[in-house]
Design an enzyme around this catalytic site. Structure first.
Site, PDB file in Angstrom:
ATOM      1  NE  ARG A  62      -2.351   1.088   3.599  1.00 36.12           N
ATOM      2  CZ  ARG A  62      -2.482   0.352   4.705  1.00 36.12           C
ATOM      3  NH1 ARG A  62      -3.236  -0.730   4.715  1.00 36.12           N
ATOM      4  NH2 ARG A  62      -1.841   0.670   5.805  1.00 36.12           N
ATOM      5  CE1 TYR A 117     -16.013  15.137 -13.542  1.00 32.72           C
ATOM      6  CE2 TYR A 117     -15.415  14.546 -11.285  1.00 32.72           C
ATOM      7  CZ  TYR A 117     -15.840  14.177 -12.548  1.00 32.72           C
ATOM      8  OH  TYR A 117     -16.066  12.859 -12.818  1.00 32.72           O
ATOM      9  CG  ASP A 189      -9.535  19.124 -11.350  1.00 32.21           C
ATOM     10  OD1 ASP A 189      -8.738  18.717 -12.217  1.00 32.21           O
ATOM     11  OD2 ASP A 189     -10.629  18.565 -11.118  1.00 32.21           O
ATOM     12  CE  LYS A 214     -12.016  12.455 -17.048  1.00 34.34           C
ATOM     13  NZ  LYS A 214     -12.319  13.522 -16.137  1.00 34.34           N
TER      14      LYS A 214
HETATM   15  C1  LIG Z   1     -12.922  13.380 -14.801  1.00 31.95           C
HETATM   16  C2  LIG Z   1     -12.551  14.511 -13.924  1.00 31.95           C
HETATM   17  C3  LIG Z   1     -12.347  14.326 -12.568  1.00 31.95           C
HETATM   18  C4  LIG Z   1     -12.576  12.992 -11.899  1.00 31.95           C
HETATM   19  O1  LIG Z   1     -11.733  12.006 -12.373  1.00 31.95           O
HETATM   20  P1  LIG Z   1     -12.135  10.457 -12.224  1.00 31.95           P
HETATM   21  O2  LIG Z   1     -10.871   9.758 -12.520  1.00 31.95           O
HETATM   22  O3  LIG Z   1     -13.234  10.224 -13.217  1.00 31.95           O
HETATM   23  O4  LIG Z   1     -12.595  10.273 -10.823  1.00 31.95           O
HETATM   24  C5  LIG Z   1     -11.965  15.396 -11.808  1.00 31.95           C
HETATM   25  N1  LIG Z   1     -11.794  16.611 -12.362  1.00 31.95           N
HETATM   26  C6  LIG Z   1     -11.987  16.834 -13.669  1.00 31.95           C
HETATM   27  C7  LIG Z   1     -11.767  18.190 -14.212  1.00 31.95           C
HETATM   28  C8  LIG Z   1     -12.375  15.800 -14.494  1.00 31.95           C
HETATM   29  O5  LIG Z   1     -12.595  16.027 -15.775  1.00 31.95           O
END
Ligand SMILES: *Cc1c(COP(=O)(O)O)cnc(C)c1O
Length: 397
Positions: A62, A117, A189, A214
């Site tokens: 972990r 988000y 973010d 992403k």
């Molecule tokens: C998709 C996304 C998230 C969340 O990511 P996951 O891996 O789907 O949990 C957070 N912030 C933004 C801007 C996103 O596009």
């Protein structure tokens, strides 16, 4: 680079080179270019003394493996010298929730940009509220005007630049200036631009988050998140990751690392194709606005130009007012643009969206139906032809 080890001092090299060379230790990998995918919980200690002292490069699955270490070293090389450490999470949302739980405590106040988000908002409203943290949402275009929203107990500000549906561009340096003057941290973010096109930590942000699901993964085949922290915040992030038991599956770690090796070439193509499609769409009679900060006409363009070195393939369009069935006819006609959530993979995507149902600090009134597009790595002429067929169906409906 030392060819016998496959790695070497990375700091003077350009980012494209660092993405290829960082985190590789050819000797430890028995000559292979890539590290093994270490599936592991137990780590054996050679002596009782080592066991008592928890001594060793790795102590428990972990807490890290050779695979996670390779990913973390590569990510640090991407972020640059302000990055003191990179935490690993099983999704982008888990990276955000872990960060907020790490830096806030009961009685704190949190400022959140109104364009973040949506599930990040749900975490603030649904979990942080239960633990006694109050959230205030603010206009993404507030700039230095954020000053008046700070309270003595404001612990952090969460921003997303640009917001991944509506694409307003917050002024991060202005927000950082106000937050730091009041002892609050700034969390960004940074999923849209990735550290390749926006070095958040260099803008003074304390913690930069990636939904690595992403563009880092880049192939729509993993769930993964990263938390890049500066020297001030890394000890807290590292401690809380340990306390919360946050980690990710080894195959996803490996695929995220593999994605990083080609990040620069992929993202530069998404940038080029995305901008070409955005300009083409801006000239279409069915489109009244394109929300893309790299377009000169976009209200966020000056900030984008100042703070970013590129754009990804994600942007939105506002269609001229039309009945839902016309929009659905467009969507149902598209073949190359798949309908589905997430983005950042090699393929083009489209979703209708409406921010009106959840924004609270600002009114969302785009003037027509809105679609978010992800421009993948297909040939742009094919993508234009696909959209042309869609617009024909839209006009016929
Ligand atoms: C998709 C996304 C998230 C969340 O990511 P996951 O891996 O789907 O949990 C957070 N912030 C933004 C801007 C996103 O596009």
């Amino acid at each position: 680079m030392d060819p016998s080890t496959g790695s070497g001092p990375v700091s003077p090299q350009q980012v494209e080179t660092r993405l290829v060379t960082a985190g590789r230790d050819t000797q430890a990998q028995k000559g292979f270019v890539n590290p093994p995918v270490v599936h592991g919980s137990t780590v054996l200690y050679p002596t009782a003394e080592d066991l008592h002292a928890h001594r060793g490069e790795f102590t428990y699955g972990r807490h890290g493996t050779p695979t996670t270490r390779a990913l973390q070293e590569t990510f640090m090389a991407l972020e640059g010298p302000q990055c003191a450490g990179v935490g690993i999470a099983p999704s982008g949302l888990a990276a955000i929730s872990t960060t907020l739980l790490a830096v806030l405590k009961a009685g704190d106040h949190l400022l959140v940009c109104d364009n973040v988000y949506r599930p990040s908002r749900n975490f603030c409203n649904g979990v942080l509220a239960r633990y006694g943290v109050e959230t205030t949402y603010f206009d993404p275009l507030i700039g230095a005007g954020i000053e008046k929203l700070f309270r003595p107990n404001t612990g952090a500000v969460l921003v997303e630049a640009p917001g991944s549906q509506s694409f307003e561009m917050p002024d991060i340096p202005a927000i950082v200036g106000m937050a730091h003057a009041r002892g609050a941290l700034v969390i960004d973010d940074n999923t849209w631009a990735t550290p390749l096109f926006h070095r958040s930590l260099d803008s003074g942000v304390d913690i930069s988050i990636q939904a690595a699901t992403k563009y880092i993964g880049g192939h729509s085949d993993i769930m993964f998140g990263t938390i890049s922290a500066n020297a001030k915040t890394w000890p807290t992030i590292a401690e809380n990751i340990r306390l919360l038991g946050v980690c990710a599956g080894p195959d996803d770690v490996f695929l995220a690392l593999r994605g990083m090796r080609t990040l620069a070439v992929r993202l530069n193509q998404h940038y080029r194709s995305g901008l070409e499609m955005a300009r083409w769409l801006a000239a279409r009679p069915e489109v009244i606005r394109v929300l893309h900060p790299a377009l000169e006409s976009d209200p966020g363009h000056a900030i984008w130009k100042r703070d970013f070195t590129g754009a990804s393939g994600l942007f939105s369009i506002v269609l001229k007012p039309a009945p839902q069935k016309a929009v659905d006819a467009l969507l149902d006609t598209l073949k190359l643009f798949g309908m589905g959530y997430s983005w950042g993979g090699f393929e083009s995507l489209v979703i209708p969206f409406d921010c009106d149902g959840y924004r609270t600090a600002t009114k969302w009134a785009p003037g027509g139906p809105t679609l978010r597009l992800h421009i993948g790595l297909e040939n742009v002429d094919d993508l234009k032809a696909d959209l042309e067929r869609g617009f024909a169906a839209f006009n016929a409906a």
